[in-house]
Design an enzyme around this catalytic site. Sequence first.
Site: not given
Ligand SMILES: Cc1ncc(C[n+]2csc(CCOP(=O)(O)OP(=O)(O)O)c2C)c(N)n1
Length: 452
Positions: A125, A211, A340-341
Amino acid sequence: MAAMRCMLGVRGLLQHAFYRNSASFAVRNVHAGPDKTPRQDRQMSSQTLDLEEDKPQFPGSRSEFTKKLEFITPDVYNGIPVYRVLDRQGKIIEADQDPKLSKEAVYDMYHKMTLLNTMDRILYESQRQGRISFYMTNYGEEATHMGSAAALNPGDVVFGQYREAGVLMYRGFTLDQFMNQCYGNNEDVGRGRQMPVHYGSKELNFVTISSPLGTQMPQASGAAYALKRSGKRLCVICYFGDGAASEGDAHAAFNFAATLECPIIFFCRNNGYAISTPTSEQYRGDGIAARGPSYGMATLRVDGNDAFAVYNAVKAARELAVNENRPVLIEAMTYRIGHHSTSDDSTAYRSVDEVNYWDKQDHPIGRLRHYMVSQGWWDMEKEKAWMKQARNEVMQAFQRAEKKKKPPPSELFCDTYKEMPPHLQQQREQMRKHVAQYPDNYPLDNFEKDRD
Ligand SMILES: Cc1ncc(C[n+]2csc(CCOP(=O)(O)OP(=O)(O)O)c2C)c(N)n1
């Protein structure tokens, strides 16, 4: 010269093949019997040569020969089963699988699962109101955090992705510490340099989150190798998502850990999505667990919404890792109930009904609560009182963090290297002069003053 080397190489190979053939011929001779001439033997053996008796000698695999041309297809076996201890109503399914945790231990787990959930709601929030820049909730994955953290030794080293705040909370990271990081204030140990939810704690052996997906995985294997060499009988646990498992770094991590015999638990949170990418677009095998044996890793798939199953799985994995210096892969099946975020609106790619099912019918917090109620340890009154207290604790920490100033701006240049090189010192001076010249253009009141 190069041609000569090449010819020598070929000759060496041929000689090697010859010696190997004559060796296997000698073995076959034994079966042919002593009263035959070598020539007869050779004829006989080529007639009666049985593939079952002829073992492959290739150094790269352990297997038998086959006469059948048969591709291995992914559907030759049913999916790896999901290990469970509690059913959806919070009942122990098999008594011998009950971890028999004390009332205090279960209460601690439940207390922290719900506290995390409360903190998530308030920080989510607060982001919606623009008070912090970003946030990621842990909704639906609380049991993977607390169940696993409870089974570890506090000295075990944690490498996380970004959705494992509960592990830190279990270890004692305070609400103030969470808030200070999200606000990037002067009491954030990370000095406000990373986005919210990129926590870390040296004291709690939780390596700072970054990240780029998957990068923590080979690093975790390396840390586990170092732990093995230290002889401390500790292990590493490395959390990652089903999406991160597609990164090249995941392959490197698994293979290094297996071949270098590292005491590490790879803990995959398979929550069905990687942002908007469903698992059907992420992989076509039997999830992440099916990859474990192919790297030579002991592997288990577990119900990630069952805190006790996760606890048992990690406890057993830890014993394997520490006693035998082996990597272990655990795939915890769960569901990402939240977006997701805060930068994501998941209604764009999945149905509200799907989310509601997990939120209302198969939630890890609800399941543990059912268990506690069935033991006579919990009731509605206690729930209400605790939820009120949890909310107060979170709100107070939130207000404290919001009032604190941010670190001095010149700290931006510190810790790039251990010692600040002259060119960075120069840039820092330039920034100071610039800000002194145009103070009205910067929100200086929000920042601590420079120390030197
Ligand atoms: C190398 C890289 N590629 C892409 C991203 C963008 N990104 C951030 S989170 C995400 C999804 C990750 O999903 P998952 O590993 O299944 O974890 P969840 O968010 O479901 O917990 C992506 C593609 C990133 N942070 N780093």
